[in-house]
Design a protein around this motif. Structure first.
Motif, mmCIF file in Angstrom:
data_model
loop_
_atom_site.group_PDB
_atom_site.id
_atom_site.type_symbol
_atom_site.label_atom_id
_atom_site.label_comp_id
_atom_site.label_asym_id
_atom_site.label_seq_id
_atom_site.Cartn_x
_atom_site.Cartn_y
_atom_site.Cartn_z
ATOM 1 N N ALA A 195 0.872 -1.233 -0.053
ATOM 2 C CA ALA A 195 -0.037 -0.235 -0.039
ATOM 3 C C ALA A 195 1.037 1.348 -0.074
ATOM 4 O O ALA A 195 0.481 2.205 -0.823
ATOM 5 C CB ALA A 195 -0.772 0.028 1.216
ATOM 6 N N ALA A 196 2.028 1.176 0.657
ATOM 7 C CA ALA A 196 3.006 2.604 0.671
ATOM 8 C C ALA A 196 3.485 2.685 -0.398
ATOM 9 O O ALA A 196 3.896 3.924 -1.042
ATOM 10 C CB ALA A 196 3.912 2.240 2.085
ATOM 11 N N LEU A 197 3.950 1.422 -1.064
ATOM 12 C CA LEU A 197 4.554 1.560 -2.289
ATOM 13 C C LEU A 197 3.710 2.480 -3.547
ATOM 14 O O LEU A 197 3.968 3.208 -4.355
ATOM 15 C CB LEU A 197 5.037 0.042 -3.009
ATOM 16 N N VAL A 198 2.567 2.030 -3.517
ATOM 17 C CA VAL A 198 1.421 2.251 -4.270
ATOM 18 C C VAL A 198 1.186 3.921 -4.180
ATOM 19 O O VAL A 198 1.229 4.769 -5.004
ATOM 20 C CB VAL A 198 0.116 1.798 -4.368
ATOM 21 N N ALA A 199 1.166 4.099 -2.881
ATOM 22 C CA ALA A 199 1.111 5.728 -2.293
ATOM 23 C C ALA A 199 2.153 6.290 -2.883
ATOM 24 O O ALA A 199 2.130 7.527 -3.361
ATOM 25 C CB ALA A 199 0.875 5.770 -1.227
ATOM 26 N N HIS A 200 3.496 5.969 -2.732
ATOM 27 C CA HIS A 200 4.706 6.592 -3.149
ATOM 28 C C HIS A 200 4.521 6.821 -4.801
ATOM 29 O O HIS A 200 4.712 7.812 -5.308
ATOM 30 C CB HIS A 200 5.909 5.711 -2.947
ATOM 31 N N HIS A 245 1.845 7.067 -13.320
ATOM 32 C CA HIS A 245 2.977 7.093 -13.241
ATOM 33 C C HIS A 245 3.702 6.482 -14.306
ATOM 34 O O HIS A 245 3.249 5.348 -14.882
ATOM 35 C CB HIS A 245 3.731 6.488 -11.872
ATOM 36 N N VAL A 246 4.712 7.194 -15.052
ATOM 37 C CA VAL A 246 5.175 6.466 -16.047
ATOM 38 C C VAL A 246 6.180 5.303 -15.967
ATOM 39 O O VAL A 246 6.254 4.350 -16.926
ATOM 40 C CB VAL A 246 6.334 7.414 -16.979
ATOM 41 N N ALA A 247 6.485 4.836 -14.762
ATOM 42 C CA ALA A 247 7.102 3.676 -14.409
ATOM 43 C C ALA A 247 6.046 2.274 -14.626
ATOM 44 O O ALA A 247 6.819 1.299 -14.809
ATOM 45 C CB ALA A 247 7.455 3.734 -13.051
ATOM 46 N N ALA A 296 14.493 4.954 -11.510
ATOM 47 C CA ALA A 296 14.763 3.546 -11.781
ATOM 48 C C ALA A 296 14.190 2.783 -10.412
ATOM 49 O O ALA A 296 13.613 1.677 -10.557
ATOM 50 C CB ALA A 296 16.281 3.216 -11.630
ATOM 51 N N ALA A 297 14.427 3.309 -9.320
ATOM 52 C CA ALA A 297 13.767 2.773 -8.090
ATOM 53 C C ALA A 297 12.047 2.800 -8.373
ATOM 54 O O ALA A 297 11.537 1.744 -7.830
ATOM 55 C CB ALA A 297 13.950 3.778 -6.880
ATOM 56 N N ASP A 298 11.439 3.480 -8.759
ATOM 57 C CA ASP A 298 10.062 3.681 -9.212
ATOM 58 C C ASP A 298 9.712 2.346 -9.996
ATOM 59 O O ASP A 298 8.642 1.826 -10.083
ATOM 60 C CB ASP A 298 9.398 5.081 -9.680
ATOM 61 N N VAL A 299 10.403 2.190 -11.188
ATOM 62 C CA VAL A 299 10.168 1.211 -11.958
ATOM 63 C C VAL A 299 10.314 -0.272 -11.336
ATOM 64 O O VAL A 299 9.663 -0.966 -11.519
ATOM 65 C CB VAL A 299 11.220 1.100 -13.217
ATOM 66 N N ASP A 300 11.255 -0.438 -10.501
ATOM 67 C CA ASP A 300 11.353 -1.501 -9.491
ATOM 68 C C ASP A 300 10.054 -1.653 -8.595
ATOM 69 O O ASP A 300 9.531 -2.773 -8.595
ATOM 70 C CB ASP A 300 12.662 -1.095 -8.452
ATOM 71 N N ALA A 354 17.240 -5.447 -3.424
ATOM 72 C CA ALA A 354 18.251 -4.769 -4.000
ATOM 73 C C ALA A 354 17.896 -3.298 -3.610
ATOM 74 O O ALA A 354 19.080 -2.513 -3.343
ATOM 75 C CB ALA A 354 18.417 -4.905 -5.568
ATOM 76 N N ARG A 355 16.822 -3.093 -3.542
ATOM 77 C CA ARG A 355 16.463 -1.495 -2.890
ATOM 78 C C ARG A 355 16.627 -1.641 -1.533
ATOM 79 O O ARG A 355 16.902 -0.645 -0.894
ATOM 80 C CB ARG A 355 15.202 -0.952 -3.435
ATOM 81 N N GLY A 356 16.206 -2.391 -1.076
ATOM 82 C CA GLY A 356 16.434 -2.396 0.396
ATOM 83 C C GLY A 356 15.386 -1.808 1.566
ATOM 84 O O GLY A 356 15.280 -1.604 2.618
#
Length: 388
Positions: A195-200, A245-247, A296-300, A354-356
């Motif tokens: 949920a936090a990822l989507v909000a980001h 989001h373009v990602a 790049a982090a947003d694509v991940d 990888a992102r941690g």
């Protein structure tokens, strides 16, 4: 598209009259063959006073119809590159009158072919075309919202179309994953991170663009390069159109092809070439405060989110025998759901780890992959036929 059977519930005379009125043709137009598509719409070729057009009439899904109508209106007004041209809207039946792009091959055709160089060239063109479209529509959200509201008599859906999809996926995963084994369950910490990822990704100021929503290889026609199609690509099928989001679209290459039947694995060098073309084309839509590392982090993150959504799509059938597609022409080439679940859960686990930043999601993806292998055995995802 191949010819399909006629739809018995559509009045062809009324369809032709509505399309003719949309084009201002008092003499009418002549309907031709039906083109095979989804059951959600009737797609027919027609002759409009010597001009070849395609008529698309929605049949069953009001939200998909509203999204496509609104998106194509906004894109036509903007003169956005690389999309199928909208020529008119029926005033009686809600038919879309589109330019007929003829028998142009698709990116899927190239991936199904035998020429890896041609497949990579088409991938690169696709990446550039998608990025160029996103850059050209970064600021059209208000216009798309207004057009979507006007086209939605029962209430406009979310213009991003992401939050509801992820929330629905979580509900399915919590119901179905215990059938794969207790270790695969989506725990509370992983759900919170999702949920936090989507909000980001939906944060204010994130780079966004208007996209078809089902940006798949068979919805990318390879055409002659022109000013209106500078990459030699025309995108069709905007039934899932979203301003997001373009990602989300870049993840179509990285995963690959989350919502597509032709979701074979791609070689890393071909993916990077296409992503490089995408990054160059989408650059005008990316605010200065969003660095290359941020993007790049947003694509991940989008890869991880797509993994959750598509696992929810595929898991019930994968658990119930993983049946082959009903279409015999596709049965031999469509990747199986069990292979997709394994490949995507492993890919998402690697990117999250990888992102941690997403330890619970990384751990869940690892458990999901392990449970899928324990239950079904190793099911490797094959490369696209052109790269075998």
């Amino acid at each position: 598209m191949r010819s399909g059977p006629e739809h018995p519930d559509v009045d062809r005379d009324r369809l032709a009259a509505s399309a003719a009125e949309a084009l201002g043709l008092p003499g009418g137009l002549v309907l031709g063959e039906r083109l095979r598509g989804s059951d959600r719409s009737l797609v027919v070729r027609a002759d409009a006073a010597g001009r070849a057009v395609v008529l698309k009439l929605p049949l069953t899904d009001p939200e998909a119809a509203a999204r496509e109508r609104a998106a194509l209106q906004v894109l036509a007004r903007r003169g956005a590159p690389g999309v199928v041209p909208l020529l008119g809207l029926g005033p009686d039946l809600p038919v879309l009158v589109l330019d007929d792009l003829g028998g142009a091959p698709t990116l899927a055709d190239r991936l199904l072919g035998e020429d890896p160089a041609a497949a990579t060239d088409a991938l690169v063109a696709w990446g550039s075309a998608v990025g160029r479209l996103q850059a050209a529509t970064a600021d059209v959200r208000p216009a798309f919202e207004a057009a979507l509201a006007q086209a939605s008599p029962l209430g406009a859906p979310d213009v991003g179309g992401v939050g509801d999809a992820v929330a629905g996926a979580v509900a399915v995963l919590r119901r179905e994953l215990p059938r794969l084994g207790p270790a695969a369950a989506l725990d509370g910490a992983a759900a919170e991170e999702l949920a936090a990822l989507v909000a980001h990704l939906e944060r204010p100021g994130a780079p966004r663009g208007l996209v078809p929503g089902d940006t798949c290889p068979d919805n990318a026609l390879l055409v002659e390069r022109t000013a209106a199609a500078p990459d030699g690509v025309r995108l069709i099928d905007f039934e899932g159109a979203s301003h997001r989001h373009v990602a989300w679209e870049a993840a179509y290459l990285a995963l690959p092809w989350p919502s597509c039947w032709c979701s074979w694995r791609l070689p890393e060098d071909a993916v990077e070439a296409a992503l490089s073309a995408w990054r160059e084309a989408v650059a005008p839509a990316v605010p200065a405060h969003c660095s290359a590392a941020d993007l790049a982090a947003d694509v991940d993150d989008a890869v991880v989110a797509w993994t959750a959504v598509t696992t929810a799509w595929f898991l019930p059938a994968a658990l119930d025998g993983d049946p082959v597609p009903a279409d015999p022409a596709r049965a031999a080439v469509v990747p199986r759901r069990r292979a997709l679940v394994q490949h995507r859960s492993r890919t998402a686990a690697q990117r999250a780890a990888a992102r941690g930043r997403l330890p619970a999601l990384a751990a869940w993806c690892e458990r999901l992959h392990a449970a899928a292998v324990d239950t079904w055995g190793e099911r490797p995802l094959q490369l696209a036929p052109a790269y075998r």
